[in-house]
Design an enzyme around this catalytic site. Structure first.
Site, mmCIF file in Angstrom:
data_model
loop_
_atom_site.group_PDB
_atom_site.id
_atom_site.type_symbol
_atom_site.label_atom_id
_atom_site.label_comp_id
_atom_site.label_asym_id
_atom_site.label_seq_id
_atom_site.Cartn_x
_atom_site.Cartn_y
_atom_site.Cartn_z
ATOM 1 N N ALA A 77 0.816 -1.215 0.000
ATOM 2 C CA ALA A 77 0.000 0.000 0.000
ATOM 3 C C ALA A 77 0.853 1.270 0.000
ATOM 4 O O ALA A 77 0.449 2.286 -0.568
ATOM 5 C CB ALA A 77 -0.945 0.000 1.191
ATOM 6 N N THR A 78 2.030 1.226 0.606
ATOM 7 C CA THR A 78 2.877 2.424 0.585
ATOM 8 C C THR A 78 3.275 2.779 -0.834
ATOM 9 O O THR A 78 3.163 3.935 -1.257
ATOM 10 C CB THR A 78 4.127 2.222 1.473
ATOM 11 N N ASN A 180 -6.138 3.831 10.052
ATOM 12 C CA ASN A 180 -5.374 2.742 10.646
ATOM 13 C C ASN A 180 -5.279 2.832 12.162
ATOM 14 O O ASN A 180 -5.052 1.835 12.821
ATOM 15 C CB ASN A 180 -3.970 2.697 10.040
ATOM 16 N N GLN A 208 -6.788 -0.508 4.970
ATOM 17 C CA GLN A 208 -7.452 -1.040 6.170
ATOM 18 C C GLN A 208 -8.906 -1.426 5.886
ATOM 19 O O GLN A 208 -9.552 -2.051 6.736
ATOM 20 C CB GLN A 208 -7.435 0.009 7.291
ATOM 21 N N SER A 228 -3.742 -3.479 0.259
ATOM 22 C CA SER A 228 -2.570 -4.103 0.871
ATOM 23 C C SER A 228 -2.817 -5.602 1.052
ATOM 24 O O SER A 228 -3.930 -6.018 1.361
ATOM 25 C CB SER A 228 -2.299 -3.456 2.231
ATOM 26 N N GLY A 229 -1.778 -6.404 0.904
ATOM 27 C CA GLY A 229 -1.914 -7.845 1.096
ATOM 28 C C GLY A 229 -1.949 -8.242 2.567
ATOM 29 O O GLY A 229 -2.822 -8.970 3.016
ATOM 30 N N HIS A 230 -0.978 -7.705 3.337
ATOM 31 C CA HIS A 230 -0.813 -8.225 4.694
ATOM 32 C C HIS A 230 -1.830 -7.676 5.692
ATOM 33 O O HIS A 230 -1.827 -8.081 6.848
ATOM 34 C CB HIS A 230 0.617 -7.975 5.190
ATOM 35 N N THR A 269 9.376 -7.584 -12.579
ATOM 36 C CA THR A 269 8.823 -8.926 -12.699
ATOM 37 C C THR A 269 7.778 -9.153 -11.611
ATOM 38 O O THR A 269 7.999 -8.839 -10.447
ATOM 39 C CB THR A 269 9.946 -9.971 -12.564
ATOM 40 N N CYS A 355 5.826 6.871 22.894
ATOM 41 C CA CYS A 355 6.845 7.268 23.847
ATOM 42 C C CYS A 355 8.206 6.767 23.383
ATOM 43 O O CYS A 355 9.234 7.267 23.801
ATOM 44 C CB CYS A 355 6.510 6.688 25.210
#
Lengths: 431, 135
Positions: A77-78, A180, A208, A228-230, A269, A355
């Site tokens: 996604a990035t 997210n 998301q 996104s895949g993950h 590829t 933090c």
């Protein structure tokens, strides 16, 4: 019935999701036996791989009501976000305009891409020759002008404010489908309609959202969309970009040059096993969405109600109704988020306290809601996912409640609040 | 980021959590930090015959902040006020193996000790002035 819980429990499903074993099964043959390059046009190995890639493309297209030709595979996604924004400015900046509207609560992949385009020197790196012909308004080398819109207290964008921000040179609106951190789901259909009425391209980062809430790119007038895949129980390292082909036909300048793969928009590829996994993951998630979203919502409600019943001074961040079914983002006043995470170490969650970051700045998303930095430091994000159970939710309620009580007993702020001291009136020696 | 065993130990079994009466003339209170910065420490010292006989703390902050203040209460006990002022944040960093991003927690603990000692010294000076005024 007493089920023994396996610890630690994973409840950080916005960060990433475990791969569904069914997805892994679909992928495995493509690592070893069916390893061909989908671009090899002259032998059976290539044909086999190409068939698998095209089948994944169809799975994804069906899941979002698109045409398979409208799906471009990327590394995630990035990259999709970068390609959508830089690619749109590269293609349309010189002719249609260089103004982008986005939200302050967007993912960093969108915010940083936008900021990059507004910085001098963007042109040199991107190699966009159109920049040189831009009419005077922008400084040399700057490729775009960006409006970062505020969101309302509930995390949603006010459509009137969005409309008011639109200008004749607005070329792209970039608004995420689901956030997210706080999980709020924007009114994508209404935003899409507004954009199309005004002739502005609408890009949404749906990393998301896909597989969690129903997405129909046609009905919602989405022009470009990141997947996104993950985040959907698929593999890491793969994603997709939906790029509309009709009314309007959208074209994007590529960021990665090479063999002209993916309609010239993304060379390289194709990673067949990852793409097969992405296709299987998206298809599964969308097929099981109605039932799974009801189940997740019930677990989420159980968690929120359980916490609220036993703890006072806790606050929900983001709208409750327009929200991902598995998301709960809560501020536990007077208890620092990172300490709370440490105290509930058997449950993997996230905190907006940040933090650990060098800047010591709490979450910019929570700050954008206007909740105050003190409360932002006390937030925990629970991301409930496909493999979480009711027993795990009950354990989480119990563990969180005990930890918050223990940490409040050692919190000077809780003590002062109980004494009736208004913490806002105290002169802190902040450093 | 993984925490050191000593930080985990202080976090799970914090020493000397609690509060003394702020108005007690033998108690010095230091409150440092700010809620907006994500950490506030309250450290209290109780002196008898010039020696710190007891210390208590309450901390709003991350695990390293809690561990730093817990450790500080252990270290000040048995020291004179001037000896307590000699405790340096770098000693806390070393003892707890704090990573660079957590050094500010140790600085805060050092500041809390100083603030508590100064509070006590101020109280003592005030009571001395009061004594002198009376005589």
């Amino acid at each position: 019935m007493s089920l023994k819980l396996e610890l630690p429990i994973y409840m950080d499903n916005h960060a990433t999701t475990p791969m569904d074993p069914r997805v892994l099964d679909a992928m495995l043959p493509y690592f070893t036996k069916k390893f061909g390059n989908p671009a090899s046009r002259n032998h059976a190995f290539g044909w086999e791989a190409e068939k698998a890639v095209e089948s994944a493309r169809e799975q994804i297209a069906r899941a979002i009501n698109a045409d398979p030709k409208e799906i471009i595979f990327t590394s995630g996604a990035t990259e999709s976000d970068n390609l959508a924004i830089e690619g749109a400015i590269g293609m349309y900046g010189a002719t249609k305009g260089r103004h982008i509207i986005t939200l302050k609560t967007e993912h960093k992949a969108v915010l940083d891409t936008c900021k990059h385009l507004t910085s001098a020197g963007a042109e040199g790196e991107q190699g966009d020759k159109a920049g040189q012909t831009a009419k005077g308004a922008l400084a040399k080398g700057v490729l775009a002008e960006v409006t970062f819109l505020d969101v309302e207290k509930n995390g949603l964008v006010d459509l009137k404010k969005l409309e008011a921000a639109m200008r004749p040179d607005t070329v792209l609106v970039a608004i995420m489908a689901a956030n997210n951190e706080i999980g709020v789901v924007q009114d994508i259909a209404a935003i899409g309609k507004l954009c199309h009425e005004r002739g502005v391209l609408f890009f949404t980062d749906a990393a998301q959202a896909v597989g969690k809430v129903a997405i129909d790119v046609k009905a919602m007038n989405i022009d470009i969309m990141s997947i996104s895949g993950h985040k959907v129980y698929g593999p890491k390292g793969v994603g997709a970009l939906y790029v509309r082909r009709k009314s309007p036909r959208v074209r994007l300048s590529p960021l990665i040059h090479g063999g002209g793969h993916e309609r010239g928009m993304r060379s390289g590829t194709l990673p067949t096993p990852l793409i097969v996994g992405l296709g299987a993951a998206v298809e599964l998630a969308v097929r099981e969405l109605p039932e799974e979203s009801r189940r997740l919502r019930a677990l989420r409600d159980r968690l929120w109600n359980g916490l609220r019943a036993k703890l006072d001074h806790i606050y929900l961040n983001g709208d409750y109704e327009n929200r991902l079914p598995g998301n709960l983002n809560v501020s536990f006043a007077y208890v620092e988020g990172e300490a709370l995470m440490m105290a509930i170490k058997d449950i993997a969650v996230s905190s907006g306290s940040a933090c650990t970051s060098a800047s010591l700045e709490p979450s910019y998303v929570l700050k954008a809601l206007g909740i105050g930095e003190d409360l932002a430091h006390t937030s925990i994000r629970y991301g409930i996912g496909r493999f979480n159970t009711e027993a795990e939710i009950d354990f989480t309620i119990d563990t969180t409640v005990k930890a918050v009580q223990r940490l409040r007993e050692m919190s000077p702020l809780y003590e002062m609040a109980k004494e009736g001291i208004d913490l806002k009136s105290v002169q802190w020696s902040g450093h | 980021m993984a925490y050191s065993d000593k930080v985990v130990d202080h976090f799970n079994k914090p020493r000397n959590v609690g509060s003394f009466d702020k108005t007690d003339p033998d108690v010095g209170t230091g409150i440092v930090g700010a809620p907006e910065c994500g950490d506030v420490m309250k450290l209290q010292l109780k002196v008898k015959d010039g020696v710190i006989e007891d210390a208590k703390f309450k901390t709003f902050g991350c695990g390293s902040a809690i561990a730093s203040s817990s450790l500080a209460t252990e270290w000040v006990k048995g020291k004179t006020l001037d000896q307590a002022l000699e405790i340096k944040n770098t000693q806390i960093v070393e003892e707890l193996s704090l990573p660079p991003v957590k050094i500010h927690c140790s600085v805060l603990a050092e500041d809390a000790i100083k603030a508590a000692v100064n509070d006590l010294k101020k109280k003592q000076a005030a009571s001395q002035t009061a004594e002198t005024a009376k005589s």
